[in-house]
Write an enzyme that holds these catalytic residues in place. Structure first.
Site, PDB file in Angstrom:
ATOM      1  N   SER A  87       0.817  -1.217   0.000  1.00  0.00           N
ATOM      2  CA  SER A  87       0.000   0.000   0.000  1.00  0.00           C
ATOM      3  C   SER A  87       0.851   1.268   0.000  1.00  0.00           C
ATOM      4  O   SER A  87       2.000   1.272   0.444  1.00  0.00           O
ATOM      5  CB  SER A  87      -0.911   0.019   1.230  1.00  0.00           C
ATOM      6  OG  SER A  87      -1.675  -1.153   1.304  1.00  0.00           O
TER       7      SER A  87
HETATM    8  N1  SAH Z   1      -0.601  -5.193   4.027  1.00  0.00           N
HETATM    9  C1  SAH Z   1       0.240  -5.526   2.895  1.00  0.00           C
HETATM   10  C2  SAH Z   1      -0.390  -5.230   1.560  1.00  0.00           C
HETATM   11  C3  SAH Z   1      -1.538  -6.122   1.322  1.00  0.00           C
HETATM   12  S1  SAH Z   1      -1.988  -6.405  -0.368  1.00  0.00           S
HETATM   13  C4  SAH Z   1       1.602  -4.860   3.007  1.00  0.00           C
HETATM   14  O1  SAH Z   1       1.824  -4.095   3.951  1.00  0.00           O
HETATM   15  O2  SAH Z   1       2.459  -5.151   2.176  1.00  0.00           O
HETATM   16  C5  SAH Z   1      -3.378  -7.441  -0.003  1.00  0.00           C
HETATM   17  C6  SAH Z   1      -3.001  -8.841   0.376  1.00  0.00           C
HETATM   18  O3  SAH Z   1      -4.194  -9.496   0.784  1.00  0.00           O
HETATM   19  C7  SAH Z   1      -2.435  -9.655  -0.776  1.00  0.00           C
HETATM   20  O4  SAH Z   1      -1.180 -10.155  -0.430  1.00  0.00           O
HETATM   21  C8  SAH Z   1      -3.460 -10.763  -0.964  1.00  0.00           C
HETATM   22  O5  SAH Z   1      -2.887 -12.000  -1.352  1.00  0.00           O
HETATM   23  C9  SAH Z   1      -4.081 -10.852   0.415  1.00  0.00           C
HETATM   24  N2  SAH Z   1      -5.407 -11.447   0.509  1.00  0.00           N
HETATM   25  C10 SAH Z   1      -6.477 -11.281  -0.317  1.00  0.00           C
HETATM   26  N3  SAH Z   1      -7.531 -11.983   0.137  1.00  0.00           N
HETATM   27  C11 SAH Z   1      -7.134 -12.601   1.283  1.00  0.00           C
HETATM   28  C12 SAH Z   1      -7.772 -13.465   2.220  1.00  0.00           C
HETATM   29  N4  SAH Z   1      -9.043 -13.846   2.079  1.00  0.00           N
HETATM   30  N5  SAH Z   1      -7.062 -13.905   3.283  1.00  0.00           N
HETATM   31  C13 SAH Z   1      -5.762 -13.540   3.438  1.00  0.00           C
HETATM   32  N6  SAH Z   1      -5.099 -12.726   2.585  1.00  0.00           N
HETATM   33  C14 SAH Z   1      -5.770 -12.257   1.523  1.00  0.00           C
END
Ligand code: SAH
Length: 223
Positions: free
Chosen positions: A57
């Site tokens: 993000s």
């Molecule tokens: N917080 C992260 C960025 C997240 S991007 C950082 O600081 O880098 C969103 C993430 O959510 C992705 O890696 C994606 O694979 C994950 N994601 C999406 N749906 C999900 C779910 N149901 N359970 C766990 N992770 C999930």
């Protein structure tokens, strides 16, 4: 230098007033979290692509979501969507105990290694799986942060908040969402809205369905 500039211009000047959040983000090496080909953009004002079609993000969004959680030392926080582990690392440095769930095993593994290198391996526990329904086995949580877009405020997550607990979640369709804060006080919940944002979708039982093939999200993006 670049990091101090990021904290001043992108965070403080735009209204992030939580001093602890500003300090921790001023010390966190974001360049360790972004892919090697993008290190020059580590302190830029945007999200960056990471493997598996996901993203880390924008720094401002991390600061805003973290500040909305009102982190305190000792607080138990559930993060859904570990990605690179950057958001989890910021929470851990603020003194929170963090459980973070990631559905892509490779991203979870890389984040685990990165956090261990930063000395945060014991403060952040990373679990692989669908976190869209939370983790009832570890509830209640003082804070829950969903770093992927949900179609609605997931009721299962509200139910896992402790009394006084805070849930931060981007809600809306895949192209554009609105950041929501839900605060639980006893049996009452108060919801507020904190501006528009764009996140990758939360995929799973409490989120969006995974789409494959022609017309699916990944295919469309590459034509
Ligand atoms: N917080 C992260 C960025 C997240 S991007 C950082 O600081 O880098 C969103 C993430 O959510 C992705 O890696 C994606 O694979 C994950 N994601 C999406 N749906 C999900 C779910 N149901 N359970 C766990 N992770 C999930």
């Amino acid at each position: 230098m670049l990091r101090a500039h990021m904290v001043g211009r992108q965070l403080r000047d735009r209204g992030i007033g939580n001093q602890a959040v500003l300090e921790v983000m001023g010390e966190m090496p974001r360049e360790r979290f972004v892919p090697p080909e993008h290190v020059d953009l580590a302190y830029g004002d945007g999200a960056l692509p990471i493997p598996w079609g996901q993203s880390i993000s924008q720094p401002y969004m991390v600061a805003l979501m973290t500040a909305l959680l009102e982190p305190r030392p000792g607080m138990l926080v559930l993060e859904i969507g570990t990605g690179t582990g950057y958001q989890a690392a910021v929470l851990a440095r603020l003194g929170c105990r963090v459980i973070s769930v990631e559905r892509h095993p490779a991203l979870a593994g890389a984040a685990r290694e990165r956090l261990a290198e930063l000395g945060l391996g014991d403060t952040v526990r990373i679990e692989v799986g669908d976190g869209s329904l939370g983790r009832p086995e570890d509830a209640p949580f003082d804070g829950i942060v969903v770093t992927a877009a949900a179609p609605r405020v997931p009721p299962a997550l509200v139910a896992q908040l402790a009394d006084g607990g805070r849930l931060v979640v981007p809600v809306g369709p895949e192209r554009r969402q609105e950041l929501r804060l839900v605060v639980r006080s006893g049996d009452a919940v108060a919801e507020s809205r904190h501006g528009s944002c764009v996140f990758v979708p939360l995929i799973g039982a409490g989120g969006f369905a995974e789409r494959h093939g022609p017309g699916g999200r990944f295919r469309r993006r590459h034509v």
